[in-house]
Design a protein around this motif. Sequence first.
Motif, mmCIF file in Angstrom:
data_model
loop_
_atom_site.group_PDB
_atom_site.id
_atom_site.type_symbol
_atom_site.label_atom_id
_atom_site.label_comp_id
_atom_site.label_asym_id
_atom_site.label_seq_id
_atom_site.Cartn_x
_atom_site.Cartn_y
_atom_site.Cartn_z
ATOM 1 N N SER A 48 0.833 -1.214 0.000
ATOM 2 C CA SER A 48 0.000 0.000 0.000
ATOM 3 C C SER A 48 0.863 1.258 0.000
ATOM 4 O O SER A 48 0.514 2.255 -0.620
ATOM 5 N N LYS A 49 2.017 1.194 0.682
ATOM 6 C CA LYS A 49 2.931 2.342 0.703
ATOM 7 C C LYS A 49 3.530 2.590 -0.689
ATOM 8 O O LYS A 49 3.579 3.733 -1.159
ATOM 9 N N ALA A 50 3.940 1.507 -1.364
ATOM 10 C CA ALA A 50 4.506 1.636 -2.721
ATOM 11 C C ALA A 50 3.462 2.159 -3.701
ATOM 12 O O ALA A 50 3.758 3.015 -4.547
ATOM 13 N N LEU A 51 2.223 1.678 -3.590
ATOM 14 C CA LEU A 51 1.160 2.147 -4.475
ATOM 15 C C LEU A 51 0.809 3.608 -4.198
ATOM 16 O O LEU A 51 0.469 4.352 -5.118
ATOM 17 N N PRO A 121 -12.098 8.235 7.774
ATOM 18 C CA PRO A 121 -12.017 7.126 6.823
ATOM 19 C C PRO A 121 -10.561 6.819 6.507
ATOM 20 O O PRO A 121 -9.666 7.581 6.887
ATOM 21 N N SER A 122 -10.323 5.748 5.778
ATOM 22 C CA SER A 122 -8.953 5.428 5.364
ATOM 23 C C SER A 122 -8.518 6.442 4.308
ATOM 24 O O SER A 122 -8.931 6.382 3.157
ATOM 25 N N THR A 123 -7.704 7.406 4.734
ATOM 26 C CA THR A 123 -7.270 8.462 3.813
ATOM 27 C C THR A 123 -6.355 7.912 2.725
ATOM 28 O O THR A 123 -6.327 8.429 1.608
ATOM 29 N N HIS A 124 -5.624 6.851 3.043
ATOM 30 C CA HIS A 124 -4.749 6.234 2.056
ATOM 31 C C HIS A 124 -5.587 5.623 0.932
ATOM 32 O O HIS A 124 -5.260 5.761 -0.249
ATOM 33 N N THR A 125 -6.680 4.953 1.317
ATOM 34 C CA THR A 125 -7.600 4.377 0.323
ATOM 35 C C THR A 125 -8.217 5.477 -0.527
ATOM 36 O O THR A 125 -8.262 5.382 -1.760
ATOM 37 N N LEU A 162 -5.939 -2.827 -5.759
ATOM 38 C CA LEU A 162 -4.852 -3.356 -4.926
ATOM 39 C C LEU A 162 -4.562 -2.437 -3.745
ATOM 40 O O LEU A 162 -4.224 -2.902 -2.643
ATOM 41 N N THR A 163 -4.726 -1.129 -3.939
ATOM 42 C CA THR A 163 -4.555 -0.174 -2.838
ATOM 43 C C THR A 163 -5.568 -0.447 -1.737
ATOM 44 O O THR A 163 -5.239 -0.484 -0.555
ATOM 45 N N VAL A 164 -6.827 -0.655 -2.141
ATOM 46 C CA VAL A 164 -7.902 -0.931 -1.172
ATOM 47 C C VAL A 164 -7.618 -2.231 -0.421
ATOM 48 O O VAL A 164 -7.661 -2.278 0.810
ATOM 49 N N LEU A 165 -7.310 -3.296 -1.174
ATOM 50 C CA LEU A 165 -7.087 -4.607 -0.550
ATOM 51 C C LEU A 165 -5.851 -4.617 0.342
ATOM 52 O O LEU A 165 -5.897 -5.147 1.459
ATOM 53 N N SER A 166 -4.764 -4.027 -0.136
ATOM 54 C CA SER A 166 -3.527 -4.028 0.664
ATOM 55 C C SER A 166 -3.685 -3.211 1.938
ATOM 56 O O SER A 166 -3.152 -3.566 2.988
ATOM 57 N N ARG A 167 -4.450 -2.119 1.845
ATOM 58 C CA ARG A 167 -4.675 -1.302 3.045
ATOM 59 C C ARG A 167 -5.518 -2.069 4.062
ATOM 60 O O ARG A 167 -5.279 -1.977 5.266
ATOM 61 N N PHE A 168 -6.483 -2.834 3.582
ATOM 62 C CA PHE A 168 -7.314 -3.627 4.488
ATOM 63 C C PHE A 168 -6.501 -4.742 5.138
ATOM 64 O O PHE A 168 -6.545 -4.942 6.352
ATOM 65 N N PHE A 169 -5.720 -5.471 4.334
ATOM 66 C CA PHE A 169 -4.965 -6.605 4.858
ATOM 67 C C PHE A 169 -3.746 -6.180 5.677
ATOM 68 O O PHE A 169 -3.150 -7.003 6.375
ATOM 69 N N TYR A 172 -4.135 -1.992 9.449
ATOM 70 C CA TYR A 172 -4.105 -0.619 9.967
ATOM 71 C C TYR A 172 -5.494 0.002 10.072
ATOM 72 O O TYR A 172 -5.646 1.059 10.648
ATOM 73 N N HIS A 173 -6.491 -0.643 9.450
ATOM 74 C CA HIS A 173 -7.832 -0.063 9.420
ATOM 75 C C HIS A 173 -8.898 -1.112 9.697
ATOM 76 O O HIS A 173 -8.716 -2.294 9.423
ATOM 77 N N TRP A 174 -10.032 -0.629 10.199
ATOM 78 C CA TRP A 174 -11.234 -1.441 10.294
ATOM 79 C C TRP A 174 -11.873 -1.473 8.912
ATOM 80 O O TRP A 174 -11.608 -0.604 8.078
ATOM 81 N N LEU A 175 -12.747 -2.437 8.692
ATOM 82 C CA LEU A 175 -13.451 -2.538 7.405
ATOM 83 C C LEU A 175 -14.271 -1.274 7.131
ATOM 84 O O LEU A 175 -14.328 -0.791 5.998
ATOM 85 N N THR A 176 -14.882 -0.711 8.179
ATOM 86 C CA THR A 176 -15.683 0.512 8.005
ATOM 87 C C THR A 176 -14.825 1.691 7.548
ATOM 88 O O THR A 176 -15.312 2.566 6.828
ATOM 89 N N ASP A 177 -13.555 1.727 7.965
ATOM 90 C CA ASP A 177 -12.637 2.790 7.521
ATOM 91 C C ASP A 177 -12.396 2.699 6.015
ATOM 92 O O ASP A 177 -12.378 3.714 5.316
ATOM 93 N N ILE A 178 -12.199 1.473 5.536
ATOM 94 C CA ILE A 178 -11.962 1.248 4.102
ATOM 95 C C ILE A 178 -13.210 1.649 3.304
ATOM 96 O O ILE A 178 -13.107 2.331 2.279
ATOM 97 N N ILE A 179 -14.378 1.225 3.806
ATOM 98 C CA ILE A 179 -15.643 1.567 3.122
ATOM 99 C C ILE A 179 -15.831 3.088 3.095
ATOM 100 O O ILE A 179 -16.230 3.654 2.073
ATOM 101 N N GLY A 180 -15.502 3.760 4.209
ATOM 102 C CA GLY A 180 -15.587 5.224 4.256
ATOM 103 C C GLY A 180 -14.667 5.878 3.237
ATOM 104 O O GLY A 180 -15.057 6.831 2.548
ATOM 105 N N GLY A 181 -13.446 5.374 3.110
ATOM 106 C CA GLY A 181 -12.501 5.896 2.123
ATOM 107 C C GLY A 181 -13.003 5.713 0.706
ATOM 108 O O GLY A 181 -12.874 6.597 -0.143
#
Length: 199
Positions: A48-51, A121-125, A162-169, A172-181
Amino acid sequence: MKVINLGETDSVLGNIVAQMRDRTIQKDSLRFRFNLKKLGQIFGYEISKALGILAILLAAFIAAMGLWQLIREKDLKKVNYRFYATACLYIVTMVLYVLFDKIALNYRPILVNDILAPSYPSTHTMLGLVLFGSAIPYIWVCIESEKGQRLVTACCCAFALLTVLSRFFSGYHWLTDIIGGILFAGALLSWYTYAGTAV
């Protein structure tokens, strides 16, 4: 060629690999699964950092294209209106990124440097989806062949997913954070699509 044995390096990754290779720890299925999960989280975070870096470089390239058009035309009115929409999109995204990193609507499931960090939300996502998504119209302008356009568009979509999936796995985030992003990115890209076709 130098071979690097991760099990012999003094690092978190090295310790996990060393434990996974240890026969006594392999017999402890709970600990082995825990180490496997931690290994997946480390790889997820690094991917996720590389992406994220790739998305920022892509945005910088698009900004450079807009600046080059401004220098060449020497008139703000002659610059393609989509560059202005993209500049607004980037500014709003960065403001939201900083804002959500300061306002704690939710906290991460893990401590970051022994500190509870904001998570929702997941700002990275959000950043990855917005930057990869907004790059697609420029790809269609820069590449003439239809096959090339489809290939690079597919790559942008794959990188966004891949950014979404890597950030989830990464853990660092809850599923709701990813959905919010995803929802914030969707709202921003919807406005961007409307702004690009409204003029």
